[in-house]
Design an enzyme around this catalytic site. Structure first.
Site, short mmCIF file in Angstrom:
data_model
loop_
_atom_site.label_atom_id
_atom_site.label_comp_id
_atom_site.label_asym_id
_atom_site.label_seq_id
_atom_site.Cartn_x
_atom_site.Cartn_y
_atom_site.Cartn_z
N THR A 86 0.85 -1.19 0.00
CA THR A 86 0.00 0.00 0.00
C THR A 86 0.89 1.24 0.00
OG1 THR A 86 -0.11 -0.08 2.41
CG2 THR A 86 -2.00 -0.98 1.22
N GLN A 141 -11.92 2.78 -1.89
CA GLN A 141 -11.60 3.21 -0.53
C GLN A 141 -10.94 4.58 -0.58
OE1 GLN A 141 -12.09 2.22 2.66
NE2 GLN A 141 -10.83 3.92 3.36
N TYR A 147 -4.25 1.65 -5.00
CA TYR A 147 -4.51 0.28 -4.54
C TYR A 147 -5.85 -0.24 -5.07
CZ TYR A 147 -4.64 -3.53 -1.03
OH TYR A 147 -4.70 -4.75 -0.38
N1 CAA Z 1 -14.76 9.12 3.60
C1 CAA Z 1 -14.89 10.46 3.55
N2 CAA Z 1 -14.00 11.30 4.08
C2 CAA Z 1 -12.93 10.78 4.69
C3 CAA Z 1 -12.73 9.38 4.77
C4 CAA Z 1 -13.70 8.56 4.22
N3 CAA Z 1 -13.59 7.21 4.25
N4 CAA Z 1 -11.57 9.16 5.42
C5 CAA Z 1 -11.06 10.38 5.73
N5 CAA Z 1 -11.89 11.35 5.30
C6 CAA Z 1 -11.73 12.78 5.44
C7 CAA Z 1 -11.48 13.15 6.89
O1 CAA Z 1 -12.69 13.23 7.58
C8 CAA Z 1 -10.77 14.48 6.75
O2 CAA Z 1 -11.72 15.49 6.48
P1 CAA Z 1 -11.49 16.97 7.01
O3 CAA Z 1 -10.19 17.42 6.43
O4 CAA Z 1 -12.68 17.68 6.47
O5 CAA Z 1 -11.46 16.81 8.51
C9 CAA Z 1 -9.95 14.30 5.47
O6 CAA Z 1 -10.57 13.22 4.76
C10 CAA Z 1 -8.52 13.95 5.74
O7 CAA Z 1 -8.47 12.76 6.53
P2 CAA Z 1 -7.15 12.31 7.30
O8 CAA Z 1 -6.92 13.25 8.44
O9 CAA Z 1 -7.20 10.85 7.60
O10 CAA Z 1 -6.09 12.65 6.15
P3 CAA Z 1 -4.63 12.18 5.98
O11 CAA Z 1 -4.13 12.86 4.76
O12 CAA Z 1 -3.86 12.27 7.24
O13 CAA Z 1 -4.77 10.63 5.68
C11 CAA Z 1 -5.41 8.69 4.51
C12 CAA Z 1 -5.51 10.20 4.57
C13 CAA Z 1 -3.93 8.28 4.30
C14 CAA Z 1 -6.20 8.23 3.32
C15 CAA Z 1 -5.92 8.07 5.82
O14 CAA Z 1 -7.24 8.50 6.04
C16 CAA Z 1 -5.92 6.56 5.78
O15 CAA Z 1 -4.89 5.91 5.96
N6 CAA Z 1 -7.09 5.97 5.53
C17 CAA Z 1 -7.21 4.50 5.51
C18 CAA Z 1 -7.08 3.98 4.12
C19 CAA Z 1 -7.31 2.50 4.17
O16 CAA Z 1 -8.35 2.00 4.58
N7 CAA Z 1 -6.32 1.73 3.74
C20 CAA Z 1 -6.44 0.30 3.78
C21 CAA Z 1 -5.10 -0.27 4.05
S1 CAA Z 1 -5.20 -2.02 4.35
C22 CAA Z 1 -5.52 -2.67 2.86
O17 CAA Z 1 -5.54 -2.00 1.86
C23 CAA Z 1 -5.77 -4.15 2.82
C24 CAA Z 1 -7.04 -4.44 2.14
O18 CAA Z 1 -7.01 -4.96 1.04
C25 CAA Z 1 -8.31 -4.22 2.83
#
Ligand code: CAA
Length: 240
Positions: A86, A141, A147
């Site tokens: 990732t 996602q 990804y």
């Molecule tokens: N839907 C809508 N809005 C979302 C959201 C979602 N799912 N997730 C985050 N946001 C919004 C937040 O609320 C925030 O909004 P505001 O700025 O208005 O407050 C904004 O997006 C920024 O969020 P973060 O503070 O989290 O931002 P960041 O830049 O620090 O991080 C990110 C962004 C890297 C994407 C982080 O949210 C993250 O790691 N998310 C998880 C991603 C994920 O699920 N990855 C899976 C990895 S495991 C895998 O991939 C295995 C598999 O096959 C399942």
């Protein structure tokens, strides 16, 4: 002679569980890895499974790696394309490298491994290819355009190659895991992960062996009539 299976990214996480499950079925396993040699040696000491180092995103390295496996263990009958990385981030902050590395390794790896092994499977009239997709390739996602695109591509790749393999006794299937308790998922920020788990009907992360059981079934003789399908193992997170 026992069938030979290559599991990419097969020395840890979901891959380790797959290597062990296929070993339990009596197959001879080659666990591919890209990283730490010391950890791979410890894996081999612990499990008795041979580990082979190459980068699945490197086309020539896959051809050479599979030739090496064939020389040491016998021709490759089963490939589990499990290796994946990732590089999460919203599009605005995602670099071209983050995009390209994920496409090259997660999706390109499937192509490279198929090119290295499909011809031999065809000649011998039997083969199993299981590609590890993702719930995030099915549903998308936030923060994963790279990804999700690569994993979604894996599902298309699976259906296309299944059509080519069917008349040669080769089945090609995918598993779409949900969130599994591995290092990859542990890297998701805790508050974000909490919100994701709250939406999983079963109410918990999955375990690596729960994915491995599905792979073992798809590799077995019992699954000969299953090809081009995707088995979702995600605790009900996405019903597809
Ligand atoms: N839907 C809508 N809005 C979302 C959201 C979602 N799912 N997730 C985050 N946001 C919004 C937040 O609320 C925030 O909004 P505001 O700025 O208005 O407050 C904004 O997006 C920024 O969020 P973060 O503070 O989290 O931002 P960041 O830049 O620090 O991080 C990110 C962004 C890297 C994407 C982080 O949210 C993250 O790691 N998310 C998880 C991603 C994920 O699920 N990855 C899976 C990895 S495991 C895998 O991939 C295995 C598999 O096959 C399942």
């Amino acid at each position: 002679m026992s069938k030979v299976a290559v599991v990419t990214g097969g020395t840890r996480g979901i891959g380790e569980a797959i290597s062990l499950a296929l070993k339990d079925l009596g197959y001879t396993i080659a666990a591919n890895y890209a990283g730490n040699e010391e950890k791979a040696r410890a894996f081999t000491d612990r499990t008795g499974i041979a580990a082979f180092k190459w980068d699945v995103g490197d086309h020539q390295a896959c051809l050479d790696g599979c030739a090496q496996v064939a020389e040491k263990l016998g021709p490759v009958d089963i490939v589990v394309n499990n290796a994946g990385i990732t590089r999460d981030g919203v599009l605005a902050r995602m670099s071209f490298e983050d995009w390209n590395d994920v496409m090259r390794i997660n999706l390109g790896g499937c192509f490279n491994m198929a090119k290295a092994t499909f011809g031999g499977m065809r000649e011998r009239g039997w083969g199993r290819i299981v590609n590890i997709g993702s719930v995030n390739g099915q549903a998308g996602q936030y923060g994963q355009v790279n990804y999700a695109a690569a994993k979604s591509g894996i599902h298309g790749f699976t259906k296309a190659l299944a059509q080519e393999g069917a008349k040669y006794g080769i089945t090609v299937n995918a598993i779409a895991p949900g969130y599994i308790d591995t290092d990859m998922v542990a890297a998701v920020p805790a508050p974000v992960l909490e919100k994701i788990v709250a939406k999983i009907p079963v109410g918990r992360l999955g375990h690596a062996h729960e994915i491995a059981r599905g792979v073992a079934f798809l590799c077995s003789e019992d699954a000969a009539f299953i090809t081009g399908s995707t088995l979702s193992i995600n605790g009900g997170q996405h019903m597809y």
